[in-house]
Design a protein around this motif. Sequence first.
Motif, PDB file in Angstrom:
ATOM      1  N   ARG A 141      25.914  19.890   9.773  1.00 32.25           N
ATOM      2  CA  ARG A 141      26.880  20.335  10.337  1.00 32.25           C
ATOM      3  C   ARG A 141      27.797  21.325   9.329  1.00 32.25           C
ATOM      4  NH1 ARG A 141      30.644  17.537  11.228  1.00 32.25           N
ATOM      5  NH2 ARG A 141      29.935  15.601  10.568  1.00 32.25           N
ATOM      6  N   LEU A 142      28.076  20.722   8.236  1.00 31.36           N
ATOM      7  CA  LEU A 142      29.017  21.596   7.318  1.00 31.36           C
ATOM      8  C   LEU A 142      28.304  22.372   6.258  1.00 31.36           C
ATOM      9  CD1 LEU A 142      31.132  18.489   6.577  1.00 31.36           C
ATOM     10  CD2 LEU A 142      31.773  20.446   8.044  1.00 31.36           C
ATOM     11  N   PRO A 143      28.716  23.449   5.769  1.00 29.79           N
ATOM     12  CA  PRO A 143      28.142  24.307   4.796  1.00 29.79           C
ATOM     13  C   PRO A 143      28.068  23.820   3.544  1.00 29.79           C
ATOM     14  CG  PRO A 143      30.549  25.173   5.043  1.00 29.79           C
ATOM     15  CD  PRO A 143      30.060  23.966   6.027  1.00 29.79           C
ATOM     16  N   LEU A 144      27.291  22.580   3.298  1.00 27.96           N
ATOM     17  CA  LEU A 144      27.518  21.819   2.047  1.00 27.96           C
ATOM     18  C   LEU A 144      25.965  21.304   1.839  1.00 27.96           C
ATOM     19  CD1 LEU A 144      29.455  20.641   0.205  1.00 27.96           C
ATOM     20  CD2 LEU A 144      29.571  18.735   1.554  1.00 27.96           C
ATOM     21  N   THR A 145      25.513  21.206   0.649  1.00 25.76           N
ATOM     22  CA  THR A 145      24.162  20.556   0.341  1.00 25.76           C
ATOM     23  C   THR A 145      24.258  19.651  -0.778  1.00 25.76           C
ATOM     24  OG1 THR A 145      23.201  22.660   0.700  1.00 25.76           O
ATOM     25  CG2 THR A 145      21.930  21.324  -0.420  1.00 25.76           C
ATOM     26  N   LYS A 146      23.681  18.665  -0.203  1.00 24.60           N
ATOM     27  CA  LYS A 146      23.250  17.311  -1.239  1.00 24.60           C
ATOM     28  C   LYS A 146      22.117  17.569  -1.865  1.00 24.60           C
ATOM     29  CE  LYS A 146      22.899  13.266   0.882  1.00 24.60           C
ATOM     30  NZ  LYS A 146      23.349  12.147   1.861  1.00 24.60           N
ATOM     31  N   TYR A 147      21.850  16.950  -3.153  1.00 25.15           N
ATOM     32  CA  TYR A 147      20.710  17.050  -3.984  1.00 25.15           C
ATOM     33  C   TYR A 147      20.120  15.533  -4.270  1.00 25.15           C
ATOM     34  CZ  TYR A 147      21.217  22.039  -4.035  1.00 25.15           C
ATOM     35  OH  TYR A 147      21.631  23.306  -3.593  1.00 25.15           O
ATOM     36  N   PHE A 148      18.999  15.312  -4.167  1.00 30.61           N
ATOM     37  CA  PHE A 148      18.486  14.043  -4.480  1.00 30.61           C
ATOM     38  C   PHE A 148      18.011  14.079  -6.211  1.00 30.61           C
ATOM     39  CE2 PHE A 148      17.337  14.087  -0.219  1.00 30.61           C
ATOM     40  CZ  PHE A 148      17.961  13.100   0.460  1.00 30.61           C
ATOM     41  N   PHE A 149      18.606  13.003  -6.831  1.00 26.87           N
ATOM     42  CA  PHE A 149      18.442  13.009  -8.241  1.00 26.87           C
ATOM     43  C   PHE A 149      17.803  11.485  -8.432  1.00 26.87           C
ATOM     44  CE2 PHE A 149      19.284  12.154 -12.716  1.00 26.87           C
ATOM     45  CZ  PHE A 149      18.961  13.467 -13.238  1.00 26.87           C
ATOM     46  N   PHE A 150      16.452  11.574  -8.905  1.00 31.18           N
ATOM     47  CA  PHE A 150      15.711  10.283  -8.991  1.00 31.18           C
ATOM     48  C   PHE A 150      15.489   9.906 -10.534  1.00 31.18           C
ATOM     49  CE2 PHE A 150      13.680   8.938  -4.983  1.00 31.18           C
ATOM     50  CZ  PHE A 150      13.985  10.158  -4.107  1.00 31.18           C
ATOM     51  N   PRO A 151      15.886   8.677 -10.747  1.00 32.69           N
ATOM     52  CA  PRO A 151      15.575   8.298 -12.012  1.00 32.69           C
ATOM     53  C   PRO A 151      13.879   8.150 -12.135  1.00 32.69           C
ATOM     54  CG  PRO A 151      16.508   6.558 -10.888  1.00 32.69           C
ATOM     55  CD  PRO A 151      16.525   7.786  -9.931  1.00 32.69           C
ATOM     56  N   GLY A 152      13.340   7.897 -13.235  1.00 31.80           N
ATOM     57  CA  GLY A 152      12.229   7.931 -13.344  1.00 31.80           C
ATOM     58  C   GLY A 152      11.175   7.720 -14.784  1.00 31.80           C
ATOM     59  N   PHE A 153      10.288   7.839 -14.611  1.00 28.86           N
ATOM     60  CA  PHE A 153       9.493   7.339 -16.171  1.00 28.86           C
ATOM     61  C   PHE A 153       8.870   8.611 -16.711  1.00 28.86           C
ATOM     62  CE2 PHE A 153       9.481   3.592 -13.407  1.00 28.86           C
ATOM     63  CZ  PHE A 153      10.205   2.538 -14.329  1.00 28.86           C
ATOM     64  N   THR A 154       8.820   9.793 -16.047  1.00 30.03           N
ATOM     65  CA  THR A 154       8.258  11.018 -16.513  1.00 30.03           C
ATOM     66  C   THR A 154       9.263  12.310 -16.688  1.00 30.03           C
ATOM     67  OG1 THR A 154       7.953  12.191 -14.344  1.00 30.03           O
ATOM     68  CG2 THR A 154       6.309  10.574 -15.010  1.00 30.03           C
ATOM     69  N   GLU A 155       8.650  13.122 -17.042  1.00 27.85           N
ATOM     70  CA  GLU A 155       9.710  14.457 -17.559  1.00 27.85           C
ATOM     71  C   GLU A 155      10.068  15.265 -16.538  1.00 27.85           C
ATOM     72  OE1 GLU A 155       7.402  16.447 -20.412  1.00 27.85           O
ATOM     73  OE2 GLU A 155       6.101  17.077 -18.744  1.00 27.85           O
ATOM     74  N   LYS A 156       9.296  14.903 -15.291  1.00 26.99           N
ATOM     75  CA  LYS A 156       9.709  15.614 -13.973  1.00 26.99           C
ATOM     76  C   LYS A 156      10.539  14.694 -13.282  1.00 26.99           C
ATOM     77  CE  LYS A 156       5.427  18.283 -14.011  1.00 26.99           C
ATOM     78  NZ  LYS A 156       3.997  17.957 -13.728  1.00 26.99           N
ATOM     79  N   THR A 157      11.166  13.787 -13.750  1.00 32.84           N
ATOM     80  CA  THR A 157      12.196  13.191 -12.955  1.00 32.84           C
ATOM     81  C   THR A 157      13.843  13.021 -13.979  1.00 32.84           C
ATOM     82  OG1 THR A 157      11.776  10.832 -14.090  1.00 32.84           O
ATOM     83  CG2 THR A 157      10.322  11.274 -12.317  1.00 32.84           C
ATOM     84  N   GLY A 158      14.352  12.300 -13.370  1.00 35.36           N
ATOM     85  CA  GLY A 158      15.748  12.330 -14.133  1.00 35.36           C
ATOM     86  C   GLY A 158      15.809  11.393 -15.139  1.00 35.36           C
ATOM     87  N   GLY A 159      14.494  10.515 -15.438  1.00 39.01           N
ATOM     88  CA  GLY A 159      14.553   9.759 -16.711  1.00 39.01           C
ATOM     89  C   GLY A 159      15.380   8.415 -16.526  1.00 39.01           C
ATOM     90  N   LEU A 160      15.605   7.772 -17.664  1.00 38.10           N
ATOM     91  CA  LEU A 160      16.101   6.288 -17.335  1.00 38.10           C
ATOM     92  C   LEU A 160      17.718   6.470 -18.053  1.00 38.10           C
ATOM     93  CD1 LEU A 160      13.137   4.260 -18.386  1.00 38.10           C
ATOM     94  CD2 LEU A 160      13.940   4.684 -16.184  1.00 38.10           C
ATOM     95  N   LEU A 161      18.609   5.546 -17.659  1.00 43.29           N
ATOM     96  CA  LEU A 161      19.676   5.554 -18.191  1.00 43.29           C
ATOM     97  C   LEU A 161      19.599   4.765 -19.671  1.00 43.29           C
ATOM     98  CD1 LEU A 161      22.286   3.790 -15.782  1.00 43.29           C
ATOM     99  CD2 LEU A 161      22.687   5.997 -17.044  1.00 43.29           C
ATOM    100  N   HIS A 162      20.453   5.469 -20.655  1.00 40.25           N
ATOM    101  CA  HIS A 162      20.325   5.275 -22.011  1.00 40.25           C
ATOM    102  C   HIS A 162      21.232   5.834 -22.869  1.00 40.25           C
ATOM    103  CE1 HIS A 162      18.433   5.856 -26.122  1.00 40.25           C
ATOM    104  NE2 HIS A 162      18.129   4.688 -26.086  1.00 40.25           N
ATOM    105  N   GLU A 163      21.975   4.945 -23.555  1.00 43.08           N
ATOM    106  CA  GLU A 163      23.122   5.426 -24.273  1.00 43.08           C
ATOM    107  C   GLU A 163      22.483   6.024 -25.604  1.00 43.08           C
ATOM    108  OE1 GLU A 163      22.748   2.423 -23.192  1.00 43.08           O
ATOM    109  OE2 GLU A 163      24.291   2.007 -21.668  1.00 43.08           O
ATOM    110  N   ALA A 164      23.542   6.727 -26.238  1.00 44.59           N
ATOM    111  CA  ALA A 164      22.738   7.392 -27.433  1.00 44.59           C
ATOM    112  C   ALA A 164      22.852   6.602 -28.480  1.00 44.59           C
ATOM    113  CB  ALA A 164      23.928   8.571 -27.682  1.00 44.59           C
ATOM    114  N   ALA A 165      23.590   5.678 -28.737  1.00 47.37           N
ATOM    115  CA  ALA A 165      23.653   4.632 -30.044  1.00 47.37           C
ATOM    116  C   ALA A 165      22.974   3.463 -29.661  1.00 47.37           C
ATOM    117  CB  ALA A 165      25.167   4.294 -30.296  1.00 47.37           C
ATOM    118  N   LEU A 166      22.078   3.358 -28.445  1.00 50.82           N
ATOM    119  CA  LEU A 166      21.622   2.217 -27.995  1.00 50.82           C
ATOM    120  C   LEU A 166      20.633   1.555 -29.016  1.00 50.82           C
ATOM    121  CD1 LEU A 166      21.577   0.134 -25.803  1.00 50.82           C
ATOM    122  CD2 LEU A 166      19.777   1.297 -24.809  1.00 50.82           C
ATOM    123  N   GLN A 167      19.738   2.621 -29.483  1.00 50.03           N
ATOM    124  CA  GLN A 167      18.641   2.115 -30.394  1.00 50.03           C
ATOM    125  C   GLN A 167      19.217   1.517 -31.663  1.00 50.03           C
ATOM    126  OE1 GLN A 167      17.507   3.666 -27.961  1.00 50.03           O
ATOM    127  NE2 GLN A 167      15.746   2.065 -27.774  1.00 50.03           N
TER     128      GLN A 167
END
Length: 395
Positions: A141-167
Amino acid sequence: MLHSDESNRSLALFCRVVDNFGDIGICWRLSLQLQREHGIAVTLYVDDLGSFQKICPEVVCNTAVQRIAGVTVRHWQTQVAVFAADDMADIVIEFFGCDIPEQYIAAMAAARPQPVWLNLEGLSAEAWVEGCHGLPSPHPRLPLTKYFFFPGFTEKTGGLLHEAALQHERRKFQADQAGVQAFLARLGATPHEAAALKVSLFCYPHAPVAALFSAWQAGDRAITCLVPEGVAVAAIEAFLGKPARAGTTRTCAALTVRVIPFVAQADYDRLLWACDLNFVRGEDSFVRAQWAGKPFIWHIYPQDKNLHHVKLRAFLQYHAAGTQSLAAATLCWNGVACHDDGQAPAWPGLWQSAQADLPASAFAADAWERRMLANGDLAANLLRFAATLRQARVQ
Ligand code: TRH
């Protein structure tokens, strides 16, 4: 601190705790990282402060608004709260399709500029994810768009949560053996147990724990299984012969089972780093195990019509870096392709092979980690995606 895009100054993250701890576990981890590494003012709306407190003891239950580690936490109690356009954050994330309040959506539509609205989805290695990552979903109804963001295991996805200092933190912890022993001792392990093969156990109640324990008891190597309080309680109590409270332990033949406290999220990482093999489940512990540099066995969250078997196979196929024996044990752990009559699972043989392959599996874990790191981290990928959407609007 990394520098964020100027227009990514504030972010609201809505989290509904459906079941267990994974939803809030992921949302809390993401909130912390966005605040710490990108300087973003994060407001986390969460409906279940009790579950949140389990993974983050600083949480005070029955509090409408609190600030924890620089993040504003709001108890999301109702769908009827009133929001003004001025309340809007630059980025709004609904976690896993949780229904955010209608008033909030209306305020987003009225805000100028409008926030970037994302639905952060669940993790899957299935091929369709790449095609759906980033897709728009216009509001009916509203002039508003939501976007899907998928985590994943490839470069064509959003990747995985990982903090900069983790390693860096993980390697520092693992290099300090005295520190590792002191950490395990804090959880109750004795020096004698520390010499055994250390396994952490986090799974759903239907996992074939009894069959695995039998194989471990009959094995040729001493095993200490550290199981957080509240995990697979019936099976653990059947082995212990008493209530599975933190501190309870029993040794039978080669196996010692020790119930440890359900620890705060940062200590759970340390537990994964300290063990030789980790049994993990759901989504967040599953991802953390992949950053531990140790072999792991995944118990996937069950779905109707065994849909989770498809997801599990998709991951195992992609995770070809792991050894065959560990993949076979993972399938059996999830009730897939177990060649047994339900009474006598083939765990002794499965375990023997998996144990023999542990050094190779640890080596493969390092390679897998490097491969996943190449996809970037989910928080930075998400901010980049938001900035791109905003830029596209301006043009
Ligand atoms: O709790 P889970 O089973 O969560 C699941 C999954 O997220 C699944 O995808 C979702 O659909 C379902 O819930 C409803 O497992 P998960 O994802 O591993 O989350 C557990 C969290 O608990 C994780 O953040 C790690 C944390 N944890 C601790 O902080 N301390 C502990 O001692 C343990 C065992 C876990």
